[in-house]
Design an enzyme around this catalytic site. Structure first.
Site, PDB file in Angstrom:
ATOM      1  N   CYS A  85       0.843  -1.205   0.000  1.00  0.00           N
ATOM      2  CA  CYS A  85       0.000   0.000   0.000  1.00  0.00           C
ATOM      3  C   CYS A  85       0.875   1.252   0.000  1.00  0.00           C
ATOM      4  CB  CYS A  85      -0.982  -0.061   1.164  1.00  0.00           C
ATOM      5  SG  CYS A  85      -2.360   1.119   1.012  1.00  0.00           S
ATOM      6  N   HIS A 194      -3.410  -5.734   1.113  1.00  0.00           N
ATOM      7  CA  HIS A 194      -2.688  -5.968   2.369  1.00  0.00           C
ATOM      8  C   HIS A 194      -2.615  -7.452   2.737  1.00  0.00           C
ATOM      9  CE1 HIS A 194      -2.286  -1.790   3.956  1.00  0.00           C
ATOM     10  NE2 HIS A 194      -3.261  -1.572   3.083  1.00  0.00           N
ATOM     11  N   GLU A 196      -0.662  -8.773   4.852  1.00  0.00           N
ATOM     12  CA  GLU A 196      -0.385  -8.912   6.292  1.00  0.00           C
ATOM     13  C   GLU A 196      -1.655  -8.951   7.131  1.00  0.00           C
ATOM     14  OE1 GLU A 196      -0.629  -4.408   5.897  1.00  0.00           O
ATOM     15  OE2 GLU A 196      -0.345  -6.187   4.646  1.00  0.00           O
TER      16      GLU A 196
END
EC number: 6.3.5.3
Length: 224
Positions: A85, A194, A196
């Site tokens: 991002c 994302h 994560e």
């Protein structure tokens, strides 16, 4: 293996990235934006957020942070780097990746679970996937539209450097539905969604994002 996670003023997802590294089996090392030292890490994650408040342009100030000097040199020398991002924006501003991320075409911030197709498994961060594999990870951005001139887009396609594409809908107007790209060497990857946030069933919509982190750890072990 030691994976550095950079914290800039305004970073939001640095702790999430560090947790993803630990869940994958690595050691997460905090790297401070004002410290021009990578502390001997084996790879680096530039996390999501709003570095330096996203003033000027997203990632434009972070490019000049002291930590970015050695990071750019190391990346050009082969150090694996993943920008997520805002981290993707920083990589483009630092000229480690071509193109730019601009305001979403609908002019609104978007937050949703996003389906992606993995297009390349030849990077340091995607070897745990299969080409064509479909995954779902969260997406949250206001300036997530990937743009580049036609010659650059054609080069990325021809060299297999489109890492992931949006499926079902293009959430931000990215050219050719591009969600992530790599450099020619494959050690530097930028991804707008994302991974994560999708590493454990308790908190993520899936665990599909874990492969980005297991990929780098597996590659580092094999290279050691």
């Amino acid at each position: 293996m030691r994976i550095g996670v950079v914290t800039f003023p305004g970073s939001l997802d640095d702790q999430d990235a560090a947790r993803a590294v630990r869940i994958a089996g690595g050691e997460a090392v905090t790297l401070w934006h004002g410290d021009a030292d990578l502390h001997g890490v084996d790879a680096v994650v530039l996390p999501g957020g709003f570095s330096y408040g996203d003033y000027l342009r997203c990632g434009a100030i972070a490019r000049f942070a002291p930590v970015m000097g050695p990071l750019v040199d190391a990346a050009n020398g082969g150090l694996p780097v993943l920008g997520i991002c805002n981290g993707f924006q920083v990589l483009c501003e630092s000229h480690l990746l071509p193109g730019a991320l601009v305001r979403n075409d609908h002019l609104h911030f978007i937050c949703r679970d996003q389906k992606l197709r993995i297009e390349s498994t030849s990077t340091a961060w995607t070897s745990s996937y299969e080409v064509g594999q479909e995954i779902v990870v969260p997406l949250k951005n206001g300036e997530g539209g990937y743009v580049a001139d036609e010659a650059t887009l054609d080069l990325l396609e021809a060299e297999g450097r489109v890492v992931a594409r949006y499926l079902d809908l293009n959430p931000n107007g990215s050219r050719r539905d591009i969600a992530g790209i790599s450099n020619a060497r494959g050690n530097v990857v930028g991804l707008m969604p994302h991974p994560e946030h999708a590493v454990e069933a308790l908190t993520g919509p899936t665990t599909d994002g874990l492969g980005f982190f297991t990929s780098i750890l597996k590659g580092l072990v094999e290279a050691s």
